[in-house]
Design a protein around this motif. Structure first.
Motif, PDB file in Angstrom:
ATOM      1  N   UNK A 183       8.980  31.641  38.195  1.00 57.96           N
ATOM      2  CA  UNK A 183       9.319  30.740  37.094  1.00 57.96           C
ATOM      3  C   UNK A 183       9.885  29.435  37.650  1.00 57.96           C
ATOM      4  N   UNK A 184       9.637  28.355  36.913  1.00 55.42           N
ATOM      5  CA  UNK A 184      10.187  27.061  37.302  1.00 55.42           C
ATOM      6  C   UNK A 184       9.237  26.261  38.168  1.00 55.42           C
ATOM      7  N   UNK A 185       9.786  25.581  39.162  1.00 53.18           N
ATOM      8  CA  UNK A 185       9.018  24.710  40.048  1.00 53.18           C
ATOM      9  C   UNK A 185       8.988  25.283  41.459  1.00 53.18           C
ATOM     10  N   UNK A 189       3.011  32.994  34.732  1.00 55.01           N
ATOM     11  CA  UNK A 189       3.014  32.437  33.367  1.00 55.01           C
ATOM     12  C   UNK A 189       4.190  31.497  33.139  1.00 55.01           C
ATOM     13  N   UNK A 190       5.301  31.693  33.840  1.00 56.34           N
ATOM     14  CA  UNK A 190       6.482  30.850  33.677  1.00 56.34           C
ATOM     15  C   UNK A 190       6.642  29.821  34.798  1.00 56.34           C
ATOM     16  N   UNK A 191       5.622  29.713  35.660  1.00 53.07           N
ATOM     17  CA  UNK A 191       5.651  28.698  36.717  1.00 53.07           C
ATOM     18  C   UNK A 191       5.168  27.382  36.116  1.00 53.07           C
ATOM     19  N   UNK A 192       6.022  26.371  36.158  1.00 49.89           N
ATOM     20  CA  UNK A 192       5.714  25.100  35.510  1.00 49.89           C
ATOM     21  C   UNK A 192       5.063  24.086  36.446  1.00 49.89           C
ATOM     22  N   UNK A 198      -2.023  36.226  38.086  1.00 45.11           N
ATOM     23  CA  UNK A 198      -2.319  36.306  36.645  1.00 45.11           C
ATOM     24  C   UNK A 198      -1.541  35.243  35.870  1.00 45.11           C
ATOM     25  N   UNK A 199      -2.084  34.887  34.712  1.00 40.17           N
ATOM     26  CA  UNK A 199      -1.453  34.014  33.727  1.00 40.17           C
ATOM     27  C   UNK A 199      -1.144  32.592  34.204  1.00 40.17           C
ATOM     28  N   UNK A 200      -2.053  31.941  34.948  1.00 42.27           N
ATOM     29  CA  UNK A 200      -1.748  30.566  35.368  1.00 42.27           C
ATOM     30  C   UNK A 200      -1.852  29.585  34.200  1.00 42.27           C
ATOM     31  N   UNK A 201      -0.954  28.622  34.169  1.00 37.75           N
ATOM     32  CA  UNK A 201      -1.077  27.520  33.215  1.00 37.75           C
ATOM     33  C   UNK A 201      -2.221  26.625  33.668  1.00 37.75           C
TER      34      UNK A 201
END
Length: 101
Positions: free
Chosen positions: A18-20, A49-52, A79-82
């Protein structure tokens, strides 16, 4: 702010990010990888999914994980890339290396 944690499932690990993930979080993430992922005999699923944000340093950390696991004959799936992060993986042809869902 960057965060990483691991959950264990039946026959694999899930790494939640998650985050940067960038040059500023590289050392923290490298230490985490070395402490938490080394010598694990399970396949790895990386949930982003929570990686910005991800920069080239972060991509290098993904490659470090991939090499660690490949040497042991284990699999790594992302999984779940923005959309912005998936685009970076595509531009660098890393979608040819990582299974991405």
């Amino acid at each position: 702010m960057f965060k990483a944690n691991i959950d264990k499932k039946d026959d694999y690990l899930i790494l939640n990010l998650a985050g940067d993930l960038d040059v500023y979080s590289e050392e923290e993430f490298r230490d985490f990888i070395e402490d938490e992922l080394k010598d694990k005999n399970l396949d790895l699923v990386i949930d982003i999914k929570d990686l910005d944000y991800l920069d080239s340093t972060g991509l290098g950390m993904f490659m470090k994980i991939y090499k660690m696991y490949e040497e042991n004959g284990q699999k790594v799936k992302i999984i779940n890339p923005k959309e912005n992060i998936l685009k970076l993986f595509k531009i660098t042809d890393l979608t040819d290396i990582f299974e991405m869902v």
